[in-house]
Design a protein around this motif. Sequence first.
Motif, short mmCIF file in Angstrom:
data_model
loop_
_atom_site.label_atom_id
_atom_site.label_comp_id
_atom_site.label_asym_id
_atom_site.label_seq_id
_atom_site.Cartn_x
_atom_site.Cartn_y
_atom_site.Cartn_z
N ASP A 1 0.82 -1.22 0.00
CA ASP A 1 0.00 0.00 0.00
C ASP A 1 0.86 1.27 0.00
O ASP A 1 0.35 2.37 0.09
CB ASP A 1 -0.97 0.01 1.19
CG ASP A 1 -0.28 -0.20 2.53
OD1 ASP A 1 0.97 -0.28 2.56
OD2 ASP A 1 -0.99 -0.29 3.55
N ASP A 2 2.19 1.10 -0.10
CA ASP A 2 3.09 2.25 -0.19
C ASP A 2 3.61 2.48 -1.60
O ASP A 2 4.39 3.40 -1.84
CB ASP A 2 4.30 2.08 0.75
CG ASP A 2 3.92 2.26 2.21
OD1 ASP A 2 2.93 2.95 2.48
OD2 ASP A 2 4.61 1.70 3.08
N MET A 3 3.21 1.61 -2.55
CA MET A 3 3.61 1.84 -3.94
C MET A 3 3.00 3.15 -4.42
O MET A 3 1.81 3.40 -4.20
CB MET A 3 3.17 0.69 -4.84
CG MET A 3 3.99 -0.59 -4.66
SD MET A 3 5.75 -0.42 -5.04
CE MET A 3 5.69 -0.10 -6.81
N ILE A 4 3.81 3.96 -5.05
CA ILE A 4 3.38 5.27 -5.52
C ILE A 4 3.16 5.18 -7.03
O ILE A 4 4.09 4.84 -7.77
CB ILE A 4 4.43 6.34 -5.19
CG1 ILE A 4 4.73 6.36 -3.69
CG2 ILE A 4 3.97 7.72 -5.67
CD1 ILE A 4 6.01 7.09 -3.32
N ILE A 5 1.94 5.45 -7.46
CA ILE A 5 1.64 5.44 -8.89
C ILE A 5 1.49 6.89 -9.33
O ILE A 5 0.53 7.57 -8.97
CB ILE A 5 0.36 4.64 -9.19
CG1 ILE A 5 0.50 3.21 -8.66
CG2 ILE A 5 0.07 4.63 -10.69
CD1 ILE A 5 -0.76 2.38 -8.78
N THR A 6 2.50 7.37 -10.05
CA THR A 6 2.54 8.77 -10.43
C THR A 6 2.61 8.88 -11.94
O THR A 6 3.54 8.38 -12.58
CB THR A 6 3.75 9.49 -9.76
OG1 THR A 6 3.81 10.85 -10.22
CG2 THR A 6 5.05 8.78 -10.01
N ALA A 7 1.61 9.50 -12.53
CA ALA A 7 1.51 9.68 -13.99
C ALA A 7 1.69 8.35 -14.72
O ALA A 7 2.31 8.28 -15.77
CB ALA A 7 2.55 10.70 -14.46
N GLY A 8 1.16 7.28 -14.11
CA GLY A 8 1.21 5.97 -14.74
C GLY A 8 2.44 5.15 -14.43
O GLY A 8 2.52 3.97 -14.82
N TYR A 9 3.40 5.73 -13.73
CA TYR A 9 4.62 5.00 -13.37
C TYR A 9 4.50 4.47 -11.94
O TYR A 9 3.99 5.16 -11.05
CB TYR A 9 5.86 5.91 -13.45
CG TYR A 9 6.25 6.31 -14.84
CD1 TYR A 9 6.96 5.44 -15.67
CD2 TYR A 9 5.93 7.57 -15.33
CE1 TYR A 9 7.34 5.82 -16.95
CE2 TYR A 9 6.30 7.97 -16.61
CZ TYR A 9 7.00 7.09 -17.42
OH TYR A 9 7.38 7.46 -18.67
N ASN A 10 5.04 3.26 -11.71
CA ASN A 10 5.13 2.71 -10.35
C ASN A 10 6.47 3.10 -9.73
O ASN A 10 7.54 2.85 -10.32
CB ASN A 10 5.04 1.18 -10.38
CG ASN A 10 3.63 0.70 -10.65
OD1 ASN A 10 2.67 1.46 -10.50
ND2 ASN A 10 3.49 -0.54 -11.07
#
Length: 542
Positions: A440-449
């Motif tokens: 639950d700490d994975m950061i999905i930013t502008a489609g990138y993991n």
Amino acid sequence: MRAPTASAQVDRFVHDRLPPREQWPQLHYELPELQLPPSFNLVAELLDRAPERGWGARPMLRSPRLTLTYAQAREQVDRICRVLVDDFGLMPGNRVLLRGGNSIAMALAWLAVVKTGGVAVATMPLLRARELGDIIDKAQPTLALCDDRLGEELELARRDRPVLREVVRFNAPGVAGSLESRAAQRSGEFTACPTSADDISMLAFTSGTTGKPKAAVHTHRDVLAACEAWPRHVLRATPDDIVVGSPPLAFTFGLGGLLVFPMWAGASVYFPDAPYTPESLVRTINEVGATICYTAPTFYRQAAPFARELGVGRLRISVSAGEGLPDATRQLWKEASGIEMLDGIGATEMFHIFISSAGDQVRRGAVGKVVPGYTARVVDDEGKEVPRGTVGKLAVVGPTGCKYLEEPRQADYVRDGWNYPGDAFVQDADGYFFYQARADDMIITAGYNVGGPEVEDALLKHPAVAECGVIGKPDDDRGMIVKAFCVLKAGHAGDAAMVKALQDHVKATIAPFKYPREIEFVAALPRTETGKLQRFKLRQQA
């Protein structure tokens, strides 16, 4: 699944609150060393049988003023057992709350509770009355054994909880009614409760990195099976080892590393008078000739300058667990001490470490390979294994597994018999597991993991950064942005120039899209008592 044998625990409180069988994890015992008998008492196996293994006269528990051999420790444990049964009527299956830091007295008390057939409920020393009250409400202990220095919060917690009828102080040898004074009046012989291997030995409360703690249930079989897995195949301690470390005995990382696993190997453990600082840990390693050390990555990072200055004496194994190990920290400790870190990932719910590698099996950046006795894979949201090199969720089965006490979150942790510790991993073609983040700490930013720990590792390589925590912050344009909270070393200013310097450093170290678009400088990071970073608090702060 094995058919249960007759239970000795007449108090069925915990048994009656185990998850429904369909929510239990698969439990695998294929290896010969995991073929344990249907009935045994964990403490009888580890302590009472020490003399027949040739360890009776060997040191087991050490402190600045006292050393107990295995035979002497058994006598003290048996005296405490007599107090529990004769003075307080403890029945097999009763829960006993234990409150204390790491000390010989705390270790003896834990062993005595389990030897009587009771259920040990150890609690962290820094917990306050509200948190202790939550544990009392959940576990319903009738008796507490409490370090004499830690009684105030427990007394507050029990004011409106009549279930906790008695509190007995320890580490108070001259005080009337203390555990030591009562034990001194008892004989040193007690026959261990003839527990089933599947009787309950302990409740381990999770450390609260994601909020309200849960109670993980472990049987006598679970703990002994854990001894036959990572300690046998990876750690490989010997009777000549002297073990030190900072994790509390109330945390399964500490209970295994600083009590149960050394007993399984015939080794000894040294407990200091006061909690370790990074400097005092290194000094103690040198003064007592410690050969194995357990602590969390942050502590190793802080201890590295002292290891470089003072050396590490006879130390041969440095075990890191409790949170993700940044490669920057691994290399810093290796450069300072000359020792390749033995990394591992475990879980309170699984009791201890299930992925790890040591020595020449270490691969840079990897936690390690799966420990013999366990099976692990990286899967998608449907539980299907993903191709090697792909980020997914870790799923594990083996001789231990999650059994929460009366907890709706059981169905989140165990799915189709597999344990889901909540971590995102990548597995390479050679079977090595690389930690990415808490799932639950994975950061999905502008489609990138983006894995927060990878960004943290990059930041820690900058000479100005002492500690850092990275989270995803909601953002209208990108979904999330990468945000870093940084603690700077003395002499460095947390200004706009430092923000740009750190951002440029990350861009030059890892893929540029992973750089933190926001950096906030803080005096300290929120951590649990076991040293784990509480990212949920950083998310709340953001």
